[in-house]
Scaffold this motif. Structure first.
Motif, PDB file in Angstrom:
ATOM      1  N   GLY A  62       0.809  -1.217   0.000  1.00 47.04           N
ATOM      2  CA  GLY A  62       0.000   0.000   0.000  1.00 47.04           C
ATOM      3  C   GLY A  62       0.837   1.258   0.000  1.00 47.04           C
ATOM      4  O   GLY A  62       0.553   2.226  -0.724  1.00 47.04           O
ATOM      5  N   ALA A  63       1.907   1.270   0.784  1.00 50.60           N
ATOM      6  CA  ALA A  63       2.774   2.452   0.850  1.00 50.60           C
ATOM      7  C   ALA A  63       3.471   2.694  -0.486  1.00 50.60           C
ATOM      8  O   ALA A  63       3.520   3.830  -0.978  1.00 50.60           O
ATOM      9  CB  ALA A  63       3.804   2.280   1.963  1.00 50.60           C
ATOM     10  N   PHE A  64       4.019   1.636  -1.077  1.00 54.57           N
ATOM     11  CA  PHE A  64       4.725   1.824  -2.340  1.00 54.57           C
ATOM     12  C   PHE A  64       3.771   2.143  -3.488  1.00 54.57           C
ATOM     13  O   PHE A  64       4.143   2.844  -4.426  1.00 54.57           O
ATOM     14  CB  PHE A  64       5.585   0.607  -2.675  1.00 54.57           C
ATOM     15  CG  PHE A  64       6.871   0.580  -1.913  1.00 54.57           C
ATOM     16  CD1 PHE A  64       7.822   1.570  -2.084  1.00 54.57           C
ATOM     17  CD2 PHE A  64       7.125  -0.426  -1.000  1.00 54.57           C
ATOM     18  CE1 PHE A  64       8.998   1.563  -1.374  1.00 54.57           C
ATOM     19  CE2 PHE A  64       8.303  -0.452  -0.278  1.00 54.57           C
ATOM     20  CZ  PHE A  64       9.249   0.548  -0.458  1.00 54.57           C
ATOM     21  N   THR A  65       2.556   1.651  -3.424  1.00 57.32           N
ATOM     22  CA  THR A  65       1.579   1.989  -4.450  1.00 57.32           C
ATOM     23  C   THR A  65       1.246   3.474  -4.374  1.00 57.32           C
ATOM     24  O   THR A  65       1.175   4.159  -5.392  1.00 57.32           O
ATOM     25  CB  THR A  65       0.297   1.150  -4.268  1.00 57.32           C
ATOM     26  OG1 THR A  65       0.638  -0.230  -4.375  1.00 57.32           O
ATOM     27  CG2 THR A  65      -0.736   1.488  -5.316  1.00 57.32           C
ATOM     28  N   GLY A  66       1.067   3.976  -3.175  1.00 61.18           N
ATOM     29  CA  GLY A  66       0.771   5.398  -3.001  1.00 61.18           C
ATOM     30  C   GLY A  66       1.941   6.294  -3.359  1.00 61.18           C
ATOM     31  O   GLY A  66       1.770   7.386  -3.892  1.00 61.18           O
ATOM     32  N   LEU A  67       3.145   5.844  -3.080  1.00 63.14           N
ATOM     33  CA  LEU A  67       4.333   6.658  -3.356  1.00 63.14           C
ATOM     34  C   LEU A  67       4.823   6.519  -4.789  1.00 63.14           C
ATOM     35  O   LEU A  67       5.607   7.345  -5.248  1.00 63.14           O
ATOM     36  CB  LEU A  67       5.471   6.259  -2.413  1.00 63.14           C
ATOM     37  CG  LEU A  67       5.283   6.614  -0.939  1.00 63.14           C
ATOM     38  CD1 LEU A  67       6.425   6.033  -0.124  1.00 63.14           C
ATOM     39  CD2 LEU A  67       5.221   8.108  -0.754  1.00 63.14           C
ATOM     40  N   GLY A  68       4.384   5.502  -5.489  1.00 57.82           N
ATOM     41  CA  GLY A  68       4.896   5.239  -6.834  1.00 57.82           C
ATOM     42  C   GLY A  68       4.747   6.404  -7.789  1.00 57.82           C
ATOM     43  O   GLY A  68       5.685   6.773  -8.494  1.00 57.82           O
ATOM     44  N   ASP A  69       3.578   7.026  -7.816  1.00 54.21           N
ATOM     45  CA  ASP A  69       3.353   8.156  -8.717  1.00 54.21           C
ATOM     46  C   ASP A  69       4.221   9.343  -8.335  1.00 54.21           C
ATOM     47  O   ASP A  69       4.784  10.024  -9.195  1.00 54.21           O
ATOM     48  CB  ASP A  69       1.873   8.559  -8.704  1.00 54.21           C
ATOM     49  CG  ASP A  69       0.975   7.475  -9.290  1.00 54.21           C
ATOM     50  OD1 ASP A  69       1.478   6.677 -10.103  1.00 54.21           O
ATOM     51  OD2 ASP A  69      -0.212   7.434  -8.919  1.00 54.21           O
ATOM     52  N   GLN A  70       4.347   9.598  -7.047  1.00 54.64           N
ATOM     53  CA  GLN A  70       5.148  10.731  -6.594  1.00 54.64           C
ATOM     54  C   GLN A  70       6.620  10.531  -6.936  1.00 54.64           C
ATOM     55  O   GLN A  70       7.302  11.474  -7.353  1.00 54.64           O
ATOM     56  CB  GLN A  70       4.987  10.933  -5.095  1.00 54.64           C
ATOM     57  CG  GLN A  70       3.589  11.361  -4.704  1.00 54.64           C
ATOM     58  CD  GLN A  70       3.415  11.429  -3.194  1.00 54.64           C
ATOM     59  OE1 GLN A  70       4.332  11.116  -2.447  1.00 54.64           O
ATOM     60  NE2 GLN A  70       2.234  11.818  -2.762  1.00 54.64           N
ATOM     61  N   VAL A  71       7.116   9.328  -6.787  1.00 56.36           N
ATOM     62  CA  VAL A  71       8.511   9.035  -7.120  1.00 56.36           C
ATOM     63  C   VAL A  71       8.732   9.229  -8.622  1.00 56.36           C
ATOM     64  O   VAL A  71       9.750   9.782  -9.046  1.00 56.36           O
ATOM     65  CB  VAL A  71       8.896   7.603  -6.679  1.00 56.36           C
ATOM     66  CG1 VAL A  71      10.258   7.208  -7.213  1.00 56.36           C
ATOM     67  CG2 VAL A  71       8.861   7.496  -5.167  1.00 56.36           C
TER      68      VAL A  71
END
Length: 65
Positions: A36-45
């Protein structure tokens, strides 16, 4: 049929298997949180990497006369 009730009681009182289940549940929850954390951060990265790439890419050289 011979049922050994002492063995059944011993099996039901044994708690070692329960700790294995607890670790499995805890591991699943941690894994779900990481996904969940990496899915949410993926676009921002991706946006940050695109910005960095744009900043370090050399500008087009002026055309020769």
């Amino acid at each position: 049929m011979n049922i050994n009730f002492a063995t059944i009681k011993k099996f039901l009182k044994e708690e070692e298997g329960l700790t294995t289940v607890e670790y499995a549940i805890a591991g699943s929850l941690v894994g779900a949180a990481v996904v969940g954390a990496f899915t949410g951060l993926g676009d921002q990265v991706g946006v940050v990497i695109t910005g960095i790439t744009a900043d370090i890419t050399p500008a087009a050289a002026p055309a020769a006369p």
